[in-house]
Design a protein around this motif. Structure first.
Motif, short mmCIF file in Angstrom:
data_model
loop_
_atom_site.label_atom_id
_atom_site.label_comp_id
_atom_site.label_asym_id
_atom_site.label_seq_id
_atom_site.Cartn_x
_atom_site.Cartn_y
_atom_site.Cartn_z
N ARG A 30 0.86 -1.12 0.03
CA ARG A 30 -0.06 0.00 0.03
C ARG A 30 0.92 1.29 0.01
N ILE A 31 0.87 1.94 -1.26
CA ILE A 31 1.73 3.16 -1.33
C ILE A 31 0.78 4.35 -1.66
N ARG A 32 1.53 5.49 -1.57
CA ARG A 32 0.94 6.74 -1.89
C ARG A 32 -0.10 6.56 -2.98
N GLU A 33 -1.02 7.46 -3.01
CA GLU A 33 -1.59 7.74 -4.48
C GLU A 33 -1.02 7.69 -5.36
N SER A 34 -1.17 7.15 -6.62
CA SER A 34 -0.36 7.17 -7.75
C SER A 34 -0.78 8.70 -8.90
N LEU A 35 0.27 8.88 -9.47
CA LEU A 35 -0.12 9.81 -10.34
C LEU A 35 -0.81 9.44 -11.48
N LYS A 36 -0.81 8.15 -11.76
CA LYS A 36 -1.61 7.68 -12.91
C LYS A 36 -3.16 7.61 -12.82
N GLU A 37 -3.59 7.73 -13.74
CA GLU A 37 -5.32 7.51 -13.62
C GLU A 37 -5.82 6.57 -14.05
N ASN A 38 -6.94 5.94 -13.72
CA ASN A 38 -7.49 4.87 -14.02
C ASN A 38 -9.18 5.29 -13.90
N LEU A 39 -9.95 4.36 -13.97
CA LEU A 39 -11.48 4.56 -14.23
C LEU A 39 -11.72 5.09 -12.73
N GLU A 40 -11.20 4.69 -11.55
CA GLU A 40 -11.66 4.89 -10.27
C GLU A 40 -10.69 6.40 -9.90
N GLY A 41 -9.76 6.62 -10.62
CA GLY A 41 -8.96 7.73 -10.12
C GLY A 41 -7.80 7.09 -9.52
N LYS A 42 -7.49 5.93 -8.90
CA LYS A 42 -6.55 5.46 -7.95
C LYS A 42 -6.17 4.13 -8.63
N GLU A 43 -4.97 3.82 -8.29
CA GLU A 43 -4.37 2.56 -8.77
C GLU A 43 -4.48 1.25 -7.63
N PRO A 44 -4.92 0.02 -7.78
CA PRO A 44 -5.04 -0.86 -6.90
C PRO A 44 -3.79 -0.86 -6.08
N PRO A 45 -3.70 -1.44 -4.77
CA PRO A 45 -2.33 -1.81 -4.24
C PRO A 45 -1.55 -3.00 -5.04
N GLY A 46 -0.18 -2.81 -5.02
CA GLY A 46 0.60 -3.89 -5.68
C GLY A 46 0.63 -5.21 -4.86
N VAL A 47 0.72 -6.33 -5.51
CA VAL A 47 0.47 -7.54 -4.80
C VAL A 47 1.56 -8.35 -5.42
N THR A 48 2.68 -8.88 -4.57
CA THR A 48 3.80 -9.75 -5.01
C THR A 48 3.49 -11.09 -4.31
N ILE A 49 3.91 -12.22 -4.94
CA ILE A 49 3.97 -13.50 -4.34
C ILE A 49 5.36 -14.03 -4.35
N THR A 50 5.90 -14.53 -3.18
CA THR A 50 7.21 -15.07 -2.88
C THR A 50 7.03 -16.54 -3.06
N VAL A 51 7.68 -17.33 -4.03
CA VAL A 51 7.75 -18.73 -4.25
C VAL A 51 8.91 -19.24 -3.77
N LEU A 52 9.15 -20.49 -3.15
CA LEU A 52 10.17 -21.03 -2.94
C LEU A 52 10.04 -22.41 -3.82
N TRP A 53 10.84 -22.42 -4.85
CA TRP A 53 10.98 -23.47 -5.89
C TRP A 53 11.56 -24.99 -5.37
N ASP A 54 10.74 -26.05 -5.67
CA ASP A 54 11.54 -27.35 -5.29
C ASP A 54 12.96 -27.64 -5.98
N ASN A 55 13.20 -26.68 -6.75
CA ASN A 55 15.02 -26.80 -6.94
C ASN A 55 15.73 -25.97 -6.04
N GLY A 56 15.02 -25.27 -4.91
CA GLY A 56 15.85 -24.50 -3.94
C GLY A 56 15.99 -23.10 -4.24
N THR A 57 15.22 -22.48 -5.44
CA THR A 57 15.46 -21.08 -5.61
C THR A 57 14.15 -20.45 -5.28
#
Length: 70
Positions: A30-57
Motif C-alpha cells: 500500500r503506497i501513496r496515491e499514484s499519479l496515474k489515472e484509471n477508471l476510479e482515479g486510483k491504482e489498486p495496491p501492488g501484490v507480489t507472491i514469493t515462491v520457494l521452488w522445489d529446486n531450491g530457488t
C-alpha cells in the motif's frame, strides 16, 4: 482486490514448464496515491507472491503469473 493464493499453496508458473513451488508469502504494498489515472482515479495496491521452488530457488511474481496445483 482478491488474491486466490495463500502461504503454503503449491503453484506452477503459467505458460512454462519447470519445477513446482510453494507460496512463502503474499505481500500487499500500500503506497501513496499514484499519479496515474484509471477508471476510479486510483491504482489498486501492488501484490507480489514469493515462491520457494522445489529446486531450491525463490522468486517473486504477480498473482496472475501463477496457477495452483491440485
Amino acid at each position: 482486490m482478491s488474491v486466490s493464493l495463500t502461504a503454503g499453496d503449491r503453484v506452477v508458473r503459467n505458460g512454462t514448464t519447470g519445477p513446482l513451488g510453494t507460496v512463502q508469502k503474499v505481500r500487499v504494498e500500500r503506497i501513496r496515491e499514484s499519479l496515474k489515472e484509471n477508471l476510479e482515479g486510483k491504482e489498486p495496491p501492488g501484490v507480489t507472491i514469493t515462491v520457494l521452488w522445489d529446486n531450491g530457488t525463490s522468486s517473486h511474481f504477480v498473482p496472475h503469473a501463477l496457477s495452483k496445483v491440485d
